[in-house]
Design a protein around this motif. Structure first.
Motif, mmCIF file in Angstrom:
data_model
loop_
_atom_site.group_PDB
_atom_site.id
_atom_site.type_symbol
_atom_site.label_atom_id
_atom_site.label_comp_id
_atom_site.label_asym_id
_atom_site.label_seq_id
_atom_site.Cartn_x
_atom_site.Cartn_y
_atom_site.Cartn_z
ATOM 1 N N CYS A 22 72.036 80.619 -34.250
ATOM 2 C CA CYS A 22 73.032 79.687 -33.713
ATOM 3 C C CYS A 22 72.252 78.540 -33.076
ATOM 4 C CB CYS A 22 73.918 80.374 -32.697
ATOM 5 S SG CYS A 22 75.009 79.250 -31.785
ATOM 6 N N THR A 23 72.298 77.398 -33.715
ATOM 7 C CA THR A 23 71.563 76.235 -33.217
ATOM 8 C C THR A 23 72.519 75.279 -32.529
ATOM 9 O OG1 THR A 23 69.929 76.455 -34.984
ATOM 10 C CG2 THR A 23 70.051 74.337 -33.859
ATOM 11 N N THR A 24 72.147 74.859 -31.331
ATOM 12 C CA THR A 24 72.978 73.957 -30.556
ATOM 13 C C THR A 24 72.495 72.521 -30.722
ATOM 14 O OG1 THR A 24 71.642 74.095 -28.548
ATOM 15 C CG2 THR A 24 73.279 75.817 -28.880
ATOM 16 N N SER A 25 73.415 71.581 -30.534
ATOM 17 C CA SER A 25 73.080 70.173 -30.741
ATOM 18 C C SER A 25 72.375 69.566 -29.544
ATOM 19 C CB SER A 25 74.357 69.382 -31.050
ATOM 20 O OG SER A 25 75.297 69.539 -30.009
ATOM 21 N N GLU A 26 72.411 70.282 -28.401
ATOM 22 C CA GLU A 26 71.795 69.778 -27.182
ATOM 23 C C GLU A 26 71.114 70.933 -26.450
ATOM 24 O OE1 GLU A 26 75.817 67.052 -26.492
ATOM 25 O OE2 GLU A 26 74.792 67.909 -24.778
ATOM 26 N N HIS A 27 70.294 70.564 -25.453
ATOM 27 C CA HIS A 27 69.693 71.576 -24.583
ATOM 28 C C HIS A 27 70.757 72.047 -23.590
ATOM 29 C CE1 HIS A 27 65.656 70.756 -26.052
ATOM 30 N NE2 HIS A 27 65.840 69.472 -25.851
ATOM 31 N N ILE A 28 71.313 73.217 -23.817
ATOM 32 C CA ILE A 28 72.428 73.650 -22.970
ATOM 33 C C ILE A 28 72.203 74.999 -22.300
ATOM 34 C CG2 ILE A 28 74.106 72.373 -24.362
ATOM 35 C CD1 ILE A 28 74.977 75.079 -25.546
ATOM 36 N N PHE A 29 71.126 75.683 -22.624
ATOM 37 C CA PHE A 29 70.979 77.067 -22.185
ATOM 38 C C PHE A 29 70.953 77.221 -20.671
ATOM 39 C CE2 PHE A 29 70.998 77.976 -26.348
ATOM 40 C CZ PHE A 29 69.817 78.030 -27.070
ATOM 41 N N SER A 30 70.563 76.194 -19.945
ATOM 42 C CA SER A 30 70.492 76.323 -18.484
ATOM 43 C C SER A 30 71.867 76.250 -17.832
ATOM 44 C CB SER A 30 69.585 75.236 -17.905
ATOM 45 O OG SER A 30 70.138 73.958 -18.156
ATOM 46 N N MET A 31 72.868 75.790 -18.570
ATOM 47 C CA MET A 31 74.195 75.600 -17.987
ATOM 48 C C MET A 31 75.289 76.380 -18.703
ATOM 49 S SD MET A 31 73.979 73.818 -15.297
ATOM 50 C CE MET A 31 75.713 73.460 -15.070
ATOM 51 N N TYR A 32 74.911 77.103 -19.749
ATOM 52 C CA TYR A 32 75.906 77.823 -20.535
ATOM 53 C C TYR A 32 75.500 79.284 -20.732
ATOM 54 C CZ TYR A 32 78.195 73.490 -22.090
ATOM 55 O OH TYR A 32 78.877 72.309 -22.148
ATOM 56 N N THR A 33 76.507 80.122 -20.811
ATOM 57 C CA THR A 33 76.295 81.478 -21.299
ATOM 58 C C THR A 33 76.520 81.451 -22.802
ATOM 59 O OG1 THR A 33 76.978 82.555 -19.253
ATOM 60 C CG2 THR A 33 77.141 83.853 -21.270
ATOM 61 N N MET A 34 75.542 81.940 -23.549
ATOM 62 C CA MET A 34 75.640 82.003 -24.996
ATOM 63 C C MET A 34 76.093 83.398 -25.401
ATOM 64 S SD MET A 34 74.798 78.961 -25.730
ATOM 65 C CE MET A 34 74.849 79.138 -27.517
#
Length: 117
Positions: A22-34
């Motif tokens: 699962c590739t995200t379009s932005e750096h989001i891991f610090s603010m999202y639960t995947m």
């Protein structure tokens, strides 16, 4: 707008393995639960794996010991390693990102996993 793209699904015999990405379009891991969900025909979508910003992955008892969630921060990608697949694992697998604050979340389009001989 954050976008998620899943890949890696396919047809595999019982006992086989697949690795979903699962590739995200932005750096989001610090603010999202995947998270990974799946939906089998005629059934509700179910949550079975998730990983918070700290990188601690949790999987449901139904897949524990067979499935592992991980991520590569540099590649903006979350993975789902699936081993010893069973016919009951057949489903569309969805990637989900839920913001830590509030209710905003994003879904991928899903990838089909079929376990059959």
């Amino acid at each position: 707008q954050v976008q998620l793209v899943e890949s890696g699904g396919g047809l595999v015999p019982p006992g086989g393995s697949l690795k979903l990405s699962c590739t995200t379009s932005e750096h989001i891991f610090s603010m999202y639960t995947m998270a990974w969900y799946r939906q089998a025909p005629g059934k509700e979508r179910e949550l079975f794996a998730r990983m918070g910003p700290g990188g601690n992955g949790i999987v449901a008892d139904s897949v524990k010991g067979r499935f592992t969630i991980s991520r590569d921060n540099a590649k903006n990608t979350v993975y789902l390693q699936m081993n010893d697949l069973k016919p009951e694992d057949t489903a569309v697998y969805y990637c989900n990102a839920k913001h830590l604050i509030g209710t905003f979340q994003v879904w991928g389009r899903g990838t089909q996993v079929t376990v059959s001989s």
